[in-house]
Design a protein around this motif. Structure first.
Motif, short mmCIF file in Angstrom:
data_model
loop_
_atom_site.label_atom_id
_atom_site.label_comp_id
_atom_site.label_asym_id
_atom_site.label_seq_id
_atom_site.Cartn_x
_atom_site.Cartn_y
_atom_site.Cartn_z
N ARG A 267 0.68 -9.69 -2.91
CA ARG A 267 0.96 -10.64 -3.84
C ARG A 267 -0.13 -10.61 -4.90
NH1 ARG A 267 0.81 -16.90 -2.36
NH2 ARG A 267 -1.50 -16.45 -2.52
N ALA A 268 -1.30 -10.46 -4.91
CA ALA A 268 -2.47 -10.26 -5.81
C ALA A 268 -2.14 -8.78 -6.57
CB ALA A 268 -3.87 -10.23 -5.16
N ALA A 270 0.52 -7.06 -6.64
CA ALA A 270 1.66 -7.03 -7.52
C ALA A 270 1.37 -7.66 -8.86
CB ALA A 270 2.96 -7.84 -6.83
N ARG A 271 0.69 -8.63 -8.85
CA ARG A 271 0.39 -9.25 -10.07
C ARG A 271 -0.75 -8.44 -11.01
NH1 ARG A 271 -1.43 -14.96 -7.39
NH2 ARG A 271 0.75 -15.97 -7.19
N GLU A 272 -1.48 -7.69 -10.46
CA GLU A 272 -2.38 -6.79 -11.10
C GLU A 272 -1.83 -5.62 -11.79
OE1 GLU A 272 -6.51 -4.43 -9.91
OE2 GLU A 272 -6.63 -6.55 -10.08
N ASP A 274 1.47 -5.28 -12.12
CA ASP A 274 2.89 -5.63 -12.53
C ASP A 274 4.02 -4.91 -11.76
OD1 ASP A 274 4.65 -7.24 -13.98
OD2 ASP A 274 4.68 -5.80 -15.67
#
Length: 369
Positions: A267-268, A270-272, A274
């Motif tokens: 999840r982290a 994917a955020r980092e 994008d």
């Protein structure tokens, strides 16, 4: 035979969607020197045993014990390797099997002829250093393993309706705790253990030392920096696999608190970067022995993460023929090698509780002769 413990609607929707569909099983084997520390893992009586545990489990997963093993399953304090659960389901459902070596101390021994629909892939990786170093892996190792996970996820996504992603890392619940804390998740006292009474203080002492040294080195709190300092190779590969697979099929992260840590990582990540993943496609699936462990807090940890559904097979060995299986009911072993996820897959295919136990007992009886 499957209970949803958190995010009830999401978990039930996932089960309904993938009931009677076609899964594959991919198990990622990794190694961290953390597992050789005293009182960190019961997955092998001695440090020398624990260096071979993942090799033995991988070899058994491939051979089913039908050939003399190069690495016999190691002696445990009590119980039997969870690989016997996974292997029974792999055989019973004829699951396509992918065995990934993400950095073991030696190559995985393979049968002279691999079973149908079986692939063994060794990534160009080395075992992780102990997390107490604060420098478990190099930046290049993390990037290479993540890229391999993404690439294999893309390859496998069109070959199944959902993928069961298992793990085998001795000491992995300790690296899970380190990663969760470094990501800012309040996981103290919440991870599980292969011991009947979870060794929380011992884990925390080890993790505190690793966190201190990691911070002295600069302590990059991005997910790749956390992995580089404190993680293990399995976590990196499964994060890549899970993200890529979720775009086109279901993902069952087969494990307990280790896979909750992997979910937090992916999840982290994917955020980092994008990355366009689909979180509703991913659930974490484990065993009742983990989810209801009175000395762990797996359900609370899943609730802390907030957006992932935790499932667990209700498999029990209370009436099992063999004391090594009944030991699970006393808190030994609990999970590993995708056992919980495989048992969930068996239930989704209509296996009854008794038929699953019978299949496991048959395989175990062949193993012990």
């Amino acid at each position: 035979m499957v209970r949803v413990y958190t995010e009830m609607a999401r978990g039930q929707a996932w089960l309904d969607r993938y009931r009677r569909t076609s899964p594959l099983f991919a198990c990622v084997f990794g190694y961290t020197e953390t597992g050789t520390l005293p009182d960190i893992s019961a997955a092998g009586r001695t440090p020398a045993d624990r260096r071979k545990t993942a090799l033995a489990d991988a070899e058994y997963l491939l051979s089913g014990g039908r050939t003399p093993p190069h690495y016999p399953l190691p002696p445990l304090t009590a119980g039997a390797s969870p690989a016997v659960i996974s292997r029974a389901v792999i055989e019973g459902l004829s699951l396509p099997l992918y065995v990934f070596d993400a950095g073991l101390p030696a190559p995985i021994p393979q049968p002279s002829v691999l079973p149908p629909a079986t692939v063994v892939e060794r990534f160009p990786a080395v075992p992780a250093r102990c997390l107490t170093s604060g420098a478990a892996m190099t930046a290049q190792q993390v990037q290479d393993l993540f890229a391999a996970g993404l690439a294999w996820g893309d390859r496998l996504a069109n070959q199944c309706d959902y993928a069961i992603l298992g793990e085998c890392v001795v000491g992995g619940t300790t690296t899970a705790l380190a990663v969760l804390l470094a990501l800012g998740i309040a996981a103290e006292g919440q991870v599980n253990s292969s011991y009947p009474l979870c060794n929380h203080q011992r884990k925390q002492d080890v993790v505190d030392e690793g966190l201190r040294r990691w911070r002295e080195r600069g302590g990059d709190t991005g997910p790749f920096g956390v992995l580089q300092g404190l993680g293990d190779p399995m976590q990196v590969v499964v994060a890549g696999l899970g993200l890529a697979l979720s775009r086109r099929c279901g993902v069952l992260l087969a494990g307990g608190t280790q896979m909750l840590a992997v979910y937090a990582l992916l999840r982290a990540i994917a955020r980092e970067i994008d990355y366009p993943w689909r979180p509703e496609q991913i659930v974490v699936g484990t065993t009742r022995w983990v989810a209801e462990d009175p000395t762990g807090q797996t359900v609370e940890l899943a609730k802390t993460l907030a957006d992932v559904s935790l499932l667990a097979t209700q498999l029990n060995f209370r009436q099992a023929r063999f004391p090594q299986l009944r030991a699970y009911e006393a808190g030994y072993v609990k999970e590993g090698v995708g056992a919980g996820g495989c048992a969930i897959a068996a239930s989704l295919q209509g296996w009854t509780a008794s038929s699953l136990v019978a299949a496991i007992e048959t395989g175990f009886s062949q193993l012990i002769g």
